[in-house]
Scaffold this motif. Structure first.
Motif, mmCIF file in Angstrom:
data_model
loop_
_atom_site.group_PDB
_atom_site.id
_atom_site.type_symbol
_atom_site.label_atom_id
_atom_site.label_comp_id
_atom_site.label_asym_id
_atom_site.label_seq_id
_atom_site.Cartn_x
_atom_site.Cartn_y
_atom_site.Cartn_z
ATOM 1 N N SER A 79 0.822 -1.213 0.000
ATOM 2 C CA SER A 79 0.000 0.000 0.000
ATOM 3 C C SER A 79 0.855 1.262 0.000
ATOM 4 O O SER A 79 0.360 2.349 -0.270
ATOM 5 C CB SER A 79 -0.913 0.015 1.231
ATOM 6 N N GLN A 80 2.138 1.119 0.324
ATOM 7 C CA GLN A 80 3.097 2.223 0.307
ATOM 8 C C GLN A 80 2.833 3.298 1.370
ATOM 9 O O GLN A 80 3.537 4.286 1.425
ATOM 10 C CB GLN A 80 3.151 2.886 -1.080
ATOM 11 N N CYS A 81 1.779 3.139 2.141
ATOM 12 C CA CYS A 81 1.517 4.124 3.190
ATOM 13 C C CYS A 81 0.694 3.482 4.301
ATOM 14 O O CYS A 81 0.108 2.421 4.122
ATOM 15 C CB CYS A 81 0.815 5.359 2.631
ATOM 16 N N LEU A 82 0.680 4.136 5.428
ATOM 17 C CA LEU A 82 -0.048 3.641 6.596
ATOM 18 C C LEU A 82 -0.719 4.817 7.271
ATOM 19 O O LEU A 82 -0.046 5.759 7.677
ATOM 20 C CB LEU A 82 0.925 2.952 7.568
ATOM 21 N N TRP A 83 -2.045 4.770 7.388
ATOM 22 C CA TRP A 83 -2.773 5.899 7.957
ATOM 23 C C TRP A 83 -2.588 6.012 9.455
ATOM 24 O O TRP A 83 -2.355 7.103 9.982
ATOM 25 C CB TRP A 83 -4.269 5.797 7.643
ATOM 26 N N GLY A 84 -2.685 4.889 10.164
ATOM 27 C CA GLY A 84 -2.653 4.982 11.619
ATOM 28 C C GLY A 84 -1.810 3.905 12.274
ATOM 29 O O GLY A 84 -1.810 2.756 11.846
ATOM 30 N N LEU A 85 -1.086 4.295 13.310
ATOM 31 C CA LEU A 85 -0.301 3.368 14.124
ATOM 32 C C LEU A 85 -0.675 3.592 15.580
ATOM 33 O O LEU A 85 -0.590 4.708 16.087
ATOM 34 C CB LEU A 85 1.202 3.616 13.926
ATOM 35 N N LEU B 201 6.073 5.207 6.351
ATOM 36 C CA LEU B 201 4.763 4.916 5.757
ATOM 37 C C LEU B 201 3.693 5.874 6.272
ATOM 38 O O LEU B 201 2.806 6.292 5.528
ATOM 39 C CB LEU B 201 4.355 3.470 6.060
ATOM 40 N N VAL B 202 3.772 6.222 7.560
ATOM 41 C CA VAL B 202 2.795 7.151 8.138
ATOM 42 C C VAL B 202 3.002 8.552 7.564
ATOM 43 O O VAL B 202 2.036 9.281 7.288
ATOM 44 C CB VAL B 202 2.909 7.170 9.673
ATOM 45 N N LYS B 203 4.254 8.938 7.359
ATOM 46 C CA LYS B 203 4.539 10.262 6.787
ATOM 47 C C LYS B 203 3.987 10.377 5.370
ATOM 48 O O LYS B 203 3.462 11.421 4.990
ATOM 49 C CB LYS B 203 6.049 10.522 6.799
ATOM 50 N N LYS B 204 4.084 9.305 4.581
ATOM 51 C CA LYS B 204 3.548 9.333 3.220
ATOM 52 C C LYS B 204 2.044 9.549 3.222
ATOM 53 O O LYS B 204 1.494 10.218 2.343
ATOM 54 C CB LYS B 204 3.884 8.031 2.494
ATOM 55 N N ALA B 205 1.369 8.966 4.214
ATOM 56 C CA ALA B 205 -0.087 9.092 4.297
ATOM 57 C C ALA B 205 -0.514 10.354 5.027
ATOM 58 O O ALA B 205 -1.702 10.684 5.046
ATOM 59 C CB ALA B 205 -0.672 7.882 5.014
ATOM 60 N N GLN B 206 0.448 11.075 5.632
ATOM 61 C CA GLN B 206 0.136 12.179 6.538
ATOM 62 C C GLN B 206 -0.902 11.712 7.556
ATOM 63 O O GLN B 206 -1.936 12.333 7.770
ATOM 64 C CB GLN B 206 -0.376 13.399 5.758
ATOM 65 N N GLY B 207 -0.573 10.583 8.170
ATOM 66 C CA GLY B 207 -1.518 9.896 9.041
ATOM 67 C C GLY B 207 -1.396 10.239 10.502
ATOM 68 O O GLY B 207 -1.012 11.351 10.888
ATOM 69 N N ARG B 208 -1.699 9.239 11.322
ATOM 70 C CA ARG B 208 -1.789 9.445 12.770
ATOM 71 C C ARG B 208 -0.943 8.421 13.520
ATOM 72 O O ARG B 208 -0.851 7.258 13.109
ATOM 73 C CB ARG B 208 -3.245 9.299 13.240
#
Length: 237
Positions: free
Chosen positions: A21-27, A69-76
């Motif tokens: 998925s190349q990104c991760l929204w939440g950890l 991965l979280v930075k790519k998604a600008q996640g949480r």
């Protein structure tokens, strides 16, 4: 904590599962152990090392591996600390490890702000979970007590261990039973447009522990000391 603890041991393995998925929204970093909760002079440095390895270094290890991965998604990123990260309630490695989690969480939040990554910290009160299993906690404390020198046992008194375990049993009455209080904080931190930087979960945390953490140290010491078992002969050193 079993599944997440396995990720702590092999964060690269978890990262490979997400690479498509190349990104991760939440950890959500939620794994944790209590270690031994006992007076400081009963313990060795190894008693402190164990909770630090999981509660702090495990959390940091997973975060650093997942951060790209979280930075790519600008996640949480959500780090689960504890009221023990705001107020030292008992001796042992748990509280110092949670204080350190709070520090890591704050620095991470400020470092990631420019990248659009939001970082939150959840501070639960006392909840009835496997983490607070009274049987395991009692066994660990008794094992340490049985290894103490006769001098330290004399200072605390023969009846100290029984009285302290009895007080701990009474404290179970103040445990929160509704785990959804923590889950709702996680959900809000992950999905809301404006997540909070800190979440407090549990009636005890909101009405007693967190307010107490803002009070002068002399008042904190007075209130917390009242709930401790008195020593038989503290001057017999």
């Amino acid at each position: 904590m079993g599944q997440e603890a396995s990720i702590f041991r092999d964060p690269q393995g978890a990262k490979r599962l997400l690479v498509s998925s190349q990104c991760l929204w939440g950890l959500i970093n939620n794994a944790g152990i209590l270690g031994v909760l006992a007076p400081t002079d009963w313990l060795t440095v190894e008693h402190f090392r164990e909770p630090f390895e999981v509660n702090l270094f495990g959390l940091i290890n997973v975060t650093l591996n997942m951060l790209p991965l979280v930075k790519k998604a600008q996640g949480r990123i959500i780090n689960v600390s504890s009221i023990g990260g705001r107020l030292a309630i008992s001796g042992g490695g748990y509280t110092p490890s949670k204080y350190a989690v709070e520090g890591f969480n704050d620095s991470l939040r400020r470092d990631m702000k420019e990248f659009g990554v939001k970082v939150s910290c959840i501070e639960p009160g006392l909840f009835k979970t496997g983490l607070s299993d009274p049987v395991k906690a009692t066994e660990k404390k008794m094992a340490v007590w049985n290894q103490l020198s006769s001098d330290i046992k004399q200072q605390y008194g023969d009846g100290y261990i029984e009285k302290s375990l009895a007080k701990k049993a009474k404290n179970k009455l103040f445990q929160n039973l509704d785990l959804s209080l923590v889950v709702k904080c996680m959900d809000h931190a992950l999905t809301s447009l404006f997540p909070q930087t800190h979440y407090i979960a549990g009636v005890d945390a909101k009405t007693f522990w967190i307010p107490l953490s803002h009070m002068p140290a002399i008042l904190q010491d007075f209130l917390l000391q009242k709930h401790k078992v008195k020593l038989a002969d503290p001057k017999a050193v």
